[in-house]
Design a protein around this motif. Structure first.
Motif, short mmCIF file in Angstrom:
data_model
loop_
_atom_site.label_atom_id
_atom_site.label_comp_id
_atom_site.label_asym_id
_atom_site.label_seq_id
_atom_site.Cartn_x
_atom_site.Cartn_y
_atom_site.Cartn_z
N UNK A 69 0.76 -1.17 -0.08
CA UNK A 69 0.04 -0.02 0.04
C UNK A 69 0.96 1.33 0.04
N UNK A 70 0.72 2.35 -0.77
CA UNK A 70 1.07 3.44 -0.83
C UNK A 70 0.28 4.59 -1.19
N UNK A 71 1.14 5.93 -1.02
CA UNK A 71 0.06 7.06 -1.48
C UNK A 71 0.93 7.91 -2.34
N UNK A 72 0.26 8.70 -3.06
CA UNK A 72 0.57 9.70 -4.31
C UNK A 72 0.00 10.81 -4.38
N UNK A 73 0.74 12.01 -4.81
CA UNK A 73 0.02 13.05 -5.21
C UNK A 73 -0.24 13.80 -3.81
N UNK A 74 -1.22 14.54 -3.64
CA UNK A 74 -1.68 15.12 -2.40
C UNK A 74 -1.75 14.41 -1.40
#
Length: 415
Positions: free
Chosen positions: A300-305
């Protein structure tokens, strides 16, 4: 174990759609899940700097963007008396291989969405799916959603990438004790209105300073009527003791913004008239959040704002999301779709975007305005050269370009 796709993307904004197009170009299957039941063009103007346009050019979108955007020719800085402080060419006029585009956010989104549907097909986007969280399940990940009727849904994929913006559910899941956004002490009001071309007809203007009122003004659509008017985007920024509600589409009031700029009627633009003529005004706090220690948890990961919300002072928020998407796709190509690629993506992009977040706080390009305002005490100047040298002003802008990744030297290589 059967998976719905290799990469599940949460959110169909600029970040999510760009990532889907990057993955498709790399031959990696993906699907985008979006909370809204219908996708509508929202927001007003944004700028795409040459480093992000380079990515979109790789995706074959340059011509489509050029048809709906204004190709920016220059950046110009003025004090709140309307006196010119500094100007420099932008994009191709400055020698870049790629232009700078000033564009309505809805037009950018429409270009990306049309490309997604054409290239990936209708099944690549699932709407009316609000993400409630995601989990690692050994050799796959699982995202959890509810639809508009409250019916739960689960989707399996090799990885889940949260592109769900400033109110990211996965960010809250990963960092539940993060706390409130960091308020800069300034609120912003935004609008767009048909207006006659000003200056070069493709100028991005920054003027004033927060304590006396600051404006960012630029056209985002050309020749919108028989009179040759443009759609001109404006952003008013004013120091305020309390932040506005953190909603990109929050409604603003004319009486809260106009008094600060009532005497801004210059020979190059009637700023007060521009504001007075705007039908719909939006209000937003100038906030960000401290860079996170990590974005990635196994699959799982985050991207952008969702990963790096930043104060909107460097015209770089959308651009950094686009760069995230390009880099993550490259890591999938190099390492395969799994935790190793996500870790490699985080190693580079977490630091690079964290540097931009911090630079937007202390020394974005509009630092020029602060320097002049403080040295003049807010008074008019006789000669700008007696206040600050052109080389000092250029150094401020060049330092930001280097940190944000769009210095001319850095982009002078291939695509």
């Amino acid at each position: 174990m059967s998976k719905d796709c290799e990469v599940l993307i949460v959110g169909a904004g600029i970040a999510g759609l760009t990532l889907a197009l990057e993955l498709h170009a790399a031959g990696i299957s993906c699907r985008v899940h979006e909370a809204a039941p219908d996708l509508k063009p929202l927001g007003v103007g944004i700028n795409l700097l040459p480093h992000s346009v380079r990515v979109l050019d790789r995706l074959g979108l340059l011509d489509a963007l050029a048809r709906v955007a204004v190709t920016t020719k220059e950046s110009a800085y003025f004090n709140h008396h309307g006196q010119l402080i500094y100007r420099e060419p932008a994009g191709v006029a400055a020698g870049y291989r790629w232009p700078q585009f000033s564009i309505h956010r809805g037009d950018l989104h429409s270009v990306l969405l049309a490309a997604l549907r054409e290239r990936l097909g209708a099944d690549a986007l699932v709407t009316d799916r609000r993400c409630t969280g995601a989990t690692n399940e050994g050799d796959h990940a699982k995202a959890h959603f509810v639809d508009g009727h409250g019916v739960p849904h689960e989707v399996k994929a090799s990885v889940v990438v949260a592109c769900d913006g400033i109110h990211s559910v996965l960010r809250k899941q990963f960092h539940p004790d993060e706390g409130a956004p960091r308020y800069s002490g300034n609120n912003m009001w935004r609008g767009a209105v048909p207006w006659a071309p000003f200056l070069s007809g493709a100028s991005m203007v920054r003027a004033g300073w927060f304590t006396v009122g600051k404006m960012v003004i630029y056209p985002i659509r050309d020749a919108i009527d028989a009179d040759g008017r443009q759609l001109v985007n404006w952003v008013a920024e004013i120091a305020a003791p309390q932040p506005a509600r953190r909603d990109w589409n929050g409604r603003g009031r004319l009486e809260d913004v106009l008094p600060t700029f009532a005497d801004w009627r210059f020979d190059w633009l009637d700023v007060a008239g521009l504001i007075e003529s705007t039908a719909d005004i939006m209000e937003y706090p100038m906030v960000d959040q401290d860079p996170l220690p990590r974005w990635t948890y196994d699959r799982l990961t985050l991207l952008g704002d969702a990963a790096h919300p930043m104060v909107p002072r460097g015209s770089n928020g959308a651009g950094q999301a686009i760069l995230d998407a390009r880099y993550l796709a490259a890591m999938f190509e190099e390492h395969g779709v799994g935790p190793q690629a996500l870790a490699a993506y985080e190693t580079v992009r977490l630091k690079e975007t964290g540097d931009v977040v911090l630079m937007n706080r202390k020394a974005p390009p509009d630092k020029i305005l602060q320097v002049v305002h403080e040295r003049t005490g807010g008074d008019p100047f006789a000669r700008i050269e007696d206040v600050v040298s052109a080389s000092e002003l250029a150094a401020i802008v060049d330092a930001y370009k280097a940190v944000a990744g769009y210095s001319l030297d850095r982009l002078s290589g291939g695509a």
